[in-house]
Design a protein around this motif. Structure first.
Motif, PDB file in Angstrom:
ATOM      1  N   TRP A 177     -25.487 -75.628   1.223  1.00  0.00           N
ATOM      2  CA  TRP A 177     -26.137 -74.547   1.971  1.00  0.00           C
ATOM      3  C   TRP A 177     -27.220 -73.921   1.103  1.00  0.00           C
ATOM      4  N   SER A 178     -28.400 -73.703   1.695  1.00  0.00           N
ATOM      5  CA  SER A 178     -29.492 -72.997   1.021  1.00  0.00           C
ATOM      6  C   SER A 178     -29.887 -73.745  -0.260  1.00  0.00           C
TER       7      SER A 178
ATOM      8  N   ASP B 174     -29.348 -75.259   6.544  1.00  0.00           N
ATOM      9  CA  ASP B 174     -30.540 -74.429   6.461  1.00  0.00           C
ATOM     10  C   ASP B 174     -31.149 -74.421   5.053  1.00  0.00           C
TER      11      ASP B 174
ATOM     12  N   ARG C   9     -29.461 -75.830  11.384  1.00  0.00           N
ATOM     13  CA  ARG C   9     -30.571 -74.886  11.233  1.00  0.00           C
ATOM     14  C   ARG C   9     -30.211 -73.516  11.805  1.00  0.00           C
ATOM     15  N   SER C  10     -30.422 -72.507  11.008  1.00  0.00           N
ATOM     16  CA  SER C  10     -30.266 -71.130  11.481  1.00  0.00           C
ATOM     17  C   SER C  10     -31.438 -70.790  12.393  1.00  0.00           C
TER      18      SER C  10
ATOM     19  N   ASP D  77     -28.763 -76.687  15.962  1.00  0.00           N
ATOM     20  CA  ASP D  77     -29.146 -75.289  15.827  1.00  0.00           C
ATOM     21  C   ASP D  77     -27.913 -74.398  15.898  1.00  0.00           C
TER      22      ASP D  77
ATOM     23  N   HIS E 176     -29.652 -67.010   8.424  1.00  0.00           N
ATOM     24  CA  HIS E 176     -29.426 -67.910   7.297  1.00  0.00           C
ATOM     25  C   HIS E 176     -28.236 -67.451   6.459  1.00  0.00           C
TER      26      HIS E 176
END
Length: 237
Positions: free
Chosen positions: A60-61, A88, A180-181, A208, A213
């Motif tokens: 994540w991130s 995301d 995806r955020s 989605d 996020h």
């Protein structure tokens, strides 16, 4: 790596989850100089549990960039990656980041990590002491940590942003499962998952998730993500 624990509910006992936590959080130690160095360190830990592939990786991130680097390094070592998942995450040159965040930016990120919404801050200058006070007052998950551990979190974050800003992705050979955020702050220019295509020899499957996020690893979004992951893993058996 605590944030991923919620996947255990969706995936069940059949799929063990191993979390990789950045160095420097539990104790003060030498931090990686590059994201590739961080990835290589993680690979050593991964191989201690699973010496050979196929591997299934999720991040994540910043973690999305890290698992991309891990995947490309493992492929260079002749290993198979059966599933690469990003929550995301985007290549660094699309992100509004500096070489390293300043003190205020690092403390705001620390509050966000603790579940406190930085958008609701009153604009007053932040210091470590009142950031810790906010975390403890609001019952943050970080409230039980002592001040030295919270300081370690901040320093690790600063270093991670610095090495991300200098990272140049290689090409991953395979498909990407991307979550995806869709709730995007007004100040942030939207970035598309297709930004990974120059670093991907494969296709992107996008799902989605209706959240911000920072909330992707909250129970409800993570439950939705986990259900999709469970379907993918069942096919890979």
């Amino acid at each position: 790596s605590w944030c991923y624990a919620g996947l255990m509910t969706s995936l069940g006992k059949e799929y063990p989850i191993y979390g990789l936590q950045a160095r420097g959080i539990a104790k003060r130690e030498t931090l990686p100089e590059t994201l590739d160095e961080m990835a290589a360190d993680y690979i050593r830990h991964i191989r201690s549990i699973q010496p050979a592939g196929p591997y299934r990786l999720l991040g994540w991130s910043l973690g999305g960039n890290v698992v991309h680097a891990i995947a490309t390094q493992l492929q260079e070592q002749g290993e198979d990656i059966s599933l690469l998942v990003m929550l995301d995450a985007y290549p660094n040159h699309f992100l509004p980041i500096q070489d390293a965040p300043d003190e205020q930016e690092a403390l705001i990120a620390l509050l966000a990590l603790g579940g406190y919404d930085p958008d609701s801050l009153d604009g007053e200058p932040l210091e470590l002491s009142n950031a810790i006070e906010i975390l403890r007052r609001d019952g943050s998950a970080l409230a039980s940590l002592d001040e030295s551990a919270i300081m370690n979190l901040k320093e690790t974050y600063v270093n991670s942003v610095r090495i991300l800003s200098a990272y140049k992705p290689k090409t991953y050979h395979g498909n990407l499962l991307f979550f995806r955020s869709t709730v995007i702050p007004e100040w942030f220019d939207p970035i598309e998952p297709e930004s990974w295509l120059p670093y991907l020899n494969g296709e992107i499957e996008q799902h989605d998730i209706d959240c911000r996020h920072k909330d992707l690893c909250q129970p409800e979004p993570l439950g939705e993500i986990g259900r999709i992951l469970a379907e993918k893993l069942a096919v890979l058996k």
